[in-house]
Design a protein around this motif. Structure first.
Motif, PDB file in Angstrom:
ATOM      1  N   ILE A 178      47.742  30.170  48.677  1.00  0.00           N
ATOM      2  CA  ILE A 178      47.328  29.780  47.330  1.00  0.00           C
ATOM      3  C   ILE A 178      46.644  28.425  47.365  1.00  0.00           C
ATOM      4  O   ILE A 178      45.571  28.217  46.783  1.00  0.00           O
ATOM      5  N   LEU A 179      47.265  27.474  48.043  1.00  0.00           N
ATOM      6  CA  LEU A 179      46.705  26.132  48.140  1.00  0.00           C
ATOM      7  C   LEU A 179      45.313  26.142  48.763  1.00  0.00           C
ATOM      8  O   LEU A 179      44.396  25.450  48.291  1.00  0.00           O
ATOM      9  N   ASN A 180      45.147  26.944  49.799  1.00  0.00           N
ATOM     10  CA  ASN A 180      43.903  26.902  50.572  1.00  0.00           C
ATOM     11  C   ASN A 180      42.799  27.822  50.063  1.00  0.00           C
ATOM     12  O   ASN A 180      41.615  27.533  50.260  1.00  0.00           O
ATOM     13  N   TRP A 181      43.190  28.947  49.427  1.00  0.00           N
ATOM     14  CA  TRP A 181      42.198  29.974  49.149  1.00  0.00           C
ATOM     15  C   TRP A 181      42.078  30.393  47.687  1.00  0.00           C
ATOM     16  O   TRP A 181      41.148  31.119  47.341  1.00  0.00           O
ATOM     17  N   LEU A 182      42.999  29.966  46.809  1.00  0.00           N
ATOM     18  CA  LEU A 182      42.945  30.459  45.436  1.00  0.00           C
ATOM     19  C   LEU A 182      41.646  30.052  44.737  1.00  0.00           C
ATOM     20  O   LEU A 182      41.007  30.872  44.075  1.00  0.00           O
ATOM     21  N   VAL A 183      41.263  28.777  44.863  1.00  0.00           N
ATOM     22  CA  VAL A 183      40.043  28.322  44.187  1.00  0.00           C
ATOM     23  C   VAL A 183      38.826  29.089  44.689  1.00  0.00           C
ATOM     24  O   VAL A 183      37.996  29.564  43.897  1.00  0.00           O
ATOM     25  N   THR A 184      38.715  29.235  46.003  1.00  0.00           N
ATOM     26  CA  THR A 184      37.580  29.976  46.576  1.00  0.00           C
ATOM     27  C   THR A 184      37.612  31.433  46.141  1.00  0.00           C
ATOM     28  O   THR A 184      36.566  32.035  45.815  1.00  0.00           O
TER      29      THR A 184
ATOM     30  N   LEU B 109      36.546  39.061  50.047  1.00  0.00           N
ATOM     31  CA  LEU B 109      37.618  38.129  49.728  1.00  0.00           C
ATOM     32  C   LEU B 109      38.647  38.731  48.781  1.00  0.00           C
ATOM     33  O   LEU B 109      39.838  38.437  48.854  1.00  0.00           O
ATOM     34  N   GLY B 110      38.197  39.615  47.874  1.00  0.00           N
ATOM     35  CA  GLY B 110      39.112  40.225  46.910  1.00  0.00           C
ATOM     36  C   GLY B 110      40.211  41.039  47.580  1.00  0.00           C
ATOM     37  O   GLY B 110      41.391  40.887  47.267  1.00  0.00           O
ATOM     38  N   ARG B 111      39.828  41.908  48.506  1.00  0.00           N
ATOM     39  CA  ARG B 111      40.823  42.728  49.207  1.00  0.00           C
ATOM     40  C   ARG B 111      41.643  41.900  50.189  1.00  0.00           C
ATOM     41  O   ARG B 111      42.854  42.098  50.324  1.00  0.00           O
ATOM     42  N   SER B 112      41.000  40.976  50.872  1.00  0.00           N
ATOM     43  CA  SER B 112      41.704  40.164  51.866  1.00  0.00           C
ATOM     44  C   SER B 112      42.791  39.312  51.222  1.00  0.00           C
ATOM     45  O   SER B 112      43.839  39.056  51.833  1.00  0.00           O
ATOM     46  N   PHE B 113      42.569  38.885  50.007  1.00  0.00           N
ATOM     47  CA  PHE B 113      43.530  38.029  49.309  1.00  0.00           C
ATOM     48  C   PHE B 113      44.881  38.715  49.119  1.00  0.00           C
ATOM     49  O   PHE B 113      45.910  38.064  49.000  1.00  0.00           O
TER      50      PHE B 113
ATOM     51  N   ASN C 142      34.575  32.950  44.048  1.00  0.00           N
ATOM     52  CA  ASN C 142      33.677  33.871  44.754  1.00  0.00           C
ATOM     53  C   ASN C 142      33.966  35.343  44.488  1.00  0.00           C
ATOM     54  O   ASN C 142      33.044  36.164  44.418  1.00  0.00           O
ATOM     55  N   ALA C 143      35.256  35.697  44.351  1.00  0.00           N
ATOM     56  CA  ALA C 143      35.616  37.101  44.158  1.00  0.00           C
ATOM     57  C   ALA C 143      35.693  37.488  42.690  1.00  0.00           C
ATOM     58  O   ALA C 143      35.332  38.620  42.321  1.00  0.00           O
ATOM     59  N   LEU C 144      36.179  36.566  41.839  1.00  0.00           N
ATOM     60  CA  LEU C 144      36.350  36.888  40.420  1.00  0.00           C
ATOM     61  C   LEU C 144      35.300  36.232  39.529  1.00  0.00           C
ATOM     62  O   LEU C 144      35.294  36.473  38.327  1.00  0.00           O
ATOM     63  N   GLY C 145      34.456  35.389  40.106  1.00  0.00           N
ATOM     64  CA  GLY C 145      33.354  34.813  39.343  1.00  0.00           C
ATOM     65  C   GLY C 145      33.731  33.746  38.346  1.00  0.00           C
ATOM     66  O   GLY C 145      33.001  33.508  37.379  1.00  0.00           O
ATOM     67  N   MET C 146      34.840  33.062  38.560  1.00  0.00           N
ATOM     68  CA  MET C 146      35.274  32.005  37.642  1.00  0.00           C
ATOM     69  C   MET C 146      34.502  30.716  37.912  1.00  0.00           C
ATOM     70  O   MET C 146      34.040  30.470  39.022  1.00  0.00           O
ATOM     71  N   ALA C 147      34.405  29.877  36.887  1.00  0.00           N
ATOM     72  CA  ALA C 147      33.827  28.551  37.050  1.00  0.00           C
ATOM     73  C   ALA C 147      34.777  27.680  37.863  1.00  0.00           C
ATOM     74  O   ALA C 147      35.991  27.914  37.895  1.00  0.00           O
ATOM     75  N   ALA C 148      34.233  26.659  38.512  1.00  0.00           N
ATOM     76  CA  ALA C 148      35.041  25.792  39.373  1.00  0.00           C
ATOM     77  C   ALA C 148      36.173  25.125  38.606  1.00  0.00           C
ATOM     78  O   ALA C 148      37.301  25.015  39.092  1.00  0.00           O
TER      79      ALA C 148
END
Length: 401
Positions: free
Chosen positions: A235-241, A368-372, A245-251
């Motif tokens: 979560i710490l390392n990959w949630l923002v990315t 990234l979506g499936r890998s998460f 990238n996968a869900l299209g959210m703003a930073a």
């Protein structure tokens, strides 16, 4: 120990924990900026995280033995000097390789210092170790969640990275100076005379690594820790990315979801600390771990519709790491406790290293979506392993935590 001495140690630990928490969190928040500034692909970005856990492995595998052989205070100050040196490297350079070297030392020193604080706290606060340990990790969470929210919303380039590390360097320096002037107790808390304690420590025969690896608790706790590390650190390392990238959210929105997760961890360590002290370490992990992983799985399973549940799960999972470190005291004698703790967390770190080493490749293949979804699977496996551990391995007699 006099009250003012305890206060000075607690204040030092508090400032250090805030700095360590914020430093650890910046890596995930700045990942998109690193990727853009240094022109990194997914594999190179993943390498930043992987090298961090290599640092954990090196520092903990050697550091635990050092803590068992030398004064905790001296070791702690040395570790903080290395951590601050890594921050200086961040400030003085602007190169991908230097960033990797800094991550190696910063993350390794941070994890070892966390472990030293966790092991020292029960010697200072004999009556309420679970309460104080979780309170200190609550304070660390202030640094983690606060930096994620503030930096995530205002970071606009590599200059923000340097400013943030400059602030943390100053905070760490103050905490280290306070620690230098503190009187940290020796390992043998049953002695009241410091000279007698040192003499007993000098004359006592040191148990070898056989005492660590010969205990079945080592393998169960290491695997449990490792699986949990993947779930939480992912979560710490990959949630923002992932959210960007996968869900299209703003930073800013993605950073806020991460801040909610670790904000929940911060609040949970404060509010749940008295419950942990009452239930005991083993039962607390079972109760809150089960509830937290349930929310985690539901939150990760359905994308943007349920991601808030994943963020909320941080509240319940907040006590897992500090309480599991505290739990190790139930299975190892004080003479080898720091070595055992270092070796256990080092072994668990191999899970982090393996995960981050292959996650970039898996993401490139599956997306990234499936890998998460690997993260919630690891959370479930953590619970299963922990339940088996409680059933199969008996604690030392007379150790109640």
């Amino acid at each position: 120990m006099k009250k003012y001495q305890k206060t000075m140690i607690f204040t030092s630990f508090m400032m250090i924990m805030i700095g360590l928490g914020a430093s650890d969190a910046l890596r995930g928040v700045f990942a998109p900026i690193f990727q853009s500034h240094f022109r990194l692909n997914t594999v190179q970005l993943s390498m930043i995280i992987t090298i961090s856990y290599v640092g954990n492995l090196l520092f903990l595998s050697l550091g635990g033995m050092v803590v068992d052989r030398y004064k905790r205070k001296n070791v702690a100050i040395g570790v903080m000097v290395l951590w601050m040196g890594a921050l200086v490297l961040y400030l003085a350079t602007d190169h991908y390789i230097c960033l990797l070297v800094g991550m190696l030392f910063a993350m390794g020193a941070s994890t070892l210092m966390n472990t030293i604080i966790n092991l020292t706290t029960p010697l200072v606060f004999l009556a309420t170790p679970g309460l104080v340990v979780n309170t200190l990790f609550f304070i660390q969470g202030i640094g983690t969640s606060g930096s994620q929210s503030l930096v995530g919303n205002f970071a606009d380039g590599i200059g923000s990275w340097k400013i943030a590390n400059g602030i943390l360097l100053a905070l760490g320096a103050v905490g280290t100076v306070l620690l230098f002037f503190s009187k940290v107790p020796e390992r043998e808390d049953e002695y009241t005379d410091l000279d007698k304690a040192r003499e007993a420590e000098k004359n006592r025969k040191k148990p070898g690594l056989k005492a660590v690896f010969g205990n079945p608790a080592f393998y169960y706790i290491s695997v449990s820790f490792g699986l949990y590390f993947v779930a939480e650190h992912g979560i710490l390392n990959w949630l923002v990315t992932y959210l960007q990238n996968a869900l299209g959210m703003a930073a800013s929105s993605a950073s806020n979801y991460l801040a909610i997760f670790f904000g929940g961890m911060t609040l949970g360590r404060l509010l749940l600390a008295p419950v942990v002290q009452k239930l005991g370490a083993a039962s607390s992990i079972k109760v809150f771990g089960t509830a937290g992983i349930a929310l985690y799985v539901l939150g990760a399973a359905f994308g943007s519709r349920t991601v808030m549940l994943l963020s909320i799960s941080g509240f319940l999972l907040s006590i897992i790491y500090p309480t599991m470190v505290l739990l190790i005291r139930r299975y190892y004698k004080i003479e080898v406790l720091a070595t055992a703790t270092g070796m256990i967390i080092s072994a668990a770190t191999l899970f982090d290293i393996a995960f981050n080493a292959v996650f970039g490749w898996i993401s490139d293949i599956l997306g990234l979506g499936r890998s998460f979804l690997i993260l919630p699977v690891c959370g479930v496996l953590f619970l299963l392993c922990y339940y088996v551990f409680l059933k199969k391995v008996k604690p030392l007699p007379g150790v109640n935590i």
